[in-house]
Design a protein around this motif. Sequence first.
Motif, PDB file in Angstrom:
ATOM      1  N   TRP A  47      36.825  45.413  31.417  1.00 40.50           N
ATOM      2  CA  TRP A  47      38.097  45.223  30.719  1.00 40.50           C
ATOM      3  C   TRP A  47      38.049  44.005  29.795  1.00 40.50           C
TER       4      TRP A  47
ATOM      5  N   SER B 266      43.169  35.462  28.335  1.00 41.52           N
ATOM      6  CA  SER B 266      43.310  36.729  27.614  1.00 41.52           C
ATOM      7  C   SER B 266      41.925  37.245  27.259  1.00 41.52           C
TER       8      SER B 266
ATOM      9  N   SER C 276      44.367  42.036  27.205  1.00 40.42           N
ATOM     10  CA  SER C 276      45.055  41.971  28.495  1.00 40.42           C
ATOM     11  C   SER C 276      44.917  40.590  29.109  1.00 40.42           C
TER      12      SER C 276
ATOM     13  N   PRO D 273      42.474  43.441  35.654  1.00 37.28           N
ATOM     14  CA  PRO D 273      43.425  42.678  34.842  1.00 37.28           C
ATOM     15  C   PRO D 273      44.825  42.719  35.454  1.00 37.28           C
TER      16      PRO D 273
ATOM     17  N   VAL E 227      48.657  44.490  31.376  1.00 36.42           N
ATOM     18  CA  VAL E 227      48.002  45.341  30.386  1.00 36.42           C
ATOM     19  C   VAL E 227      49.046  46.055  29.529  1.00 36.42           C
ATOM     20  N   SER E 228      48.571  46.711  28.479  1.00 42.87           N
ATOM     21  CA  SER E 228      49.464  47.440  27.572  1.00 42.87           C
ATOM     22  C   SER E 228      50.309  48.457  28.325  1.00 42.87           C
TER      23      SER E 228
END
Length: 373
Positions: A233, A260, A270, A295, A298-299
């Motif tokens: 990620w 980040s 993320s 993570p 996240v989005s």
Amino acid sequence: MVASLRLPILSSAMLFVFRRFPSFVWILIACTGCLACDPSGGDEPTTPEPQPEPDANFFNPVYQVGPDPWVFQEGDTYYVTYTTGRNITLIETEKMSGLRTADARARTVWSPPASGMNSSQIWAPEIHRIDGTWYVYYAASDGNNDNHRMWVLANEDADPMSDNWEDRGELELPDDKWAIDGSPVAIDGQWYFAWSGWEGDTNVAQDIYITRMTSPTEVTGERVRVLQPEADWERNGTDPRVVEGPQFIAHDNSLFMFYSAGGCWTDGYSLGALQLAIGDDPLAADSWTRLEQNPLFVSNAAARAYGPGHNSFFTSPDGTENWILYHANAQPGQGCGDERSMRMQLFTWSADGLPVLGEPAALGQALPVPAGE
């Protein structure tokens, strides 16, 4: 407050009197209304009318253009800054939910010189107060990204919104390599400085480094790399690979370094975190461990939150709540520009003492304001 007035119903006879002697009737109505408000003649206080509650909700974004948001809390006041690219702008407020309202005051406190190595590409400023003096740490260059370094401003006034900011020059980090996103942190009474930088002179990857500070404007010793973009990620298929934006928060017996990763030009940008046990050596790379939950943030397409990252933290005015301030895009593919808006939301801690961020809150979703606002 004005008590409600109940008007008596007028009979036909009373209407005749009203037409002939209007002044007398208005006096009668006024007296009747007063007796209705307080039939005891004033011996007992009247019951006040219920008042509407103040707005207890807010909506993201709290600031429309706000890449790389940073907040510093001083007593009852919050000072917020972010990447404008061309200057240092501060926002002063007592209500973080009201950054776009009349409750907040924004002004440019410093503009760069017309030329020179800190004249352009002003990125990710942070404001801190150390030993009674205000400092702003920011990344800047001469217009060539390869020349980005960390720089320092200082202001000895009590009010950081004043004009007395002085350029204290470059924060000369070990090895004199590309550097952005710098943040100072006190650990066990000793100050350290963390940043995102290159190992060499070419942009292969951004790693996170830390070094010891001898003063707010000087560092000493070697830089220690505590994080490289190695997890899937973190790599996110990007070239160059990126970990950046180190931010610190302490809880229980741990210090967490949020970061980040994944490239701000991607929707896979993320947040994750490293953990340091208080008492361990921050300059030993193996003292820092990745959280297994990474993570952490996240989005969320349903929330119109793409590439959430580059965060900071604050507590509610009454000190009972923890909040995260971050940026995100409202549409996919918007990248690293001014489409990134400033957003905030409450977060909690697990029974194991780990941060629980949840999902980015949706744009337009009513959220309770921080406790104490």
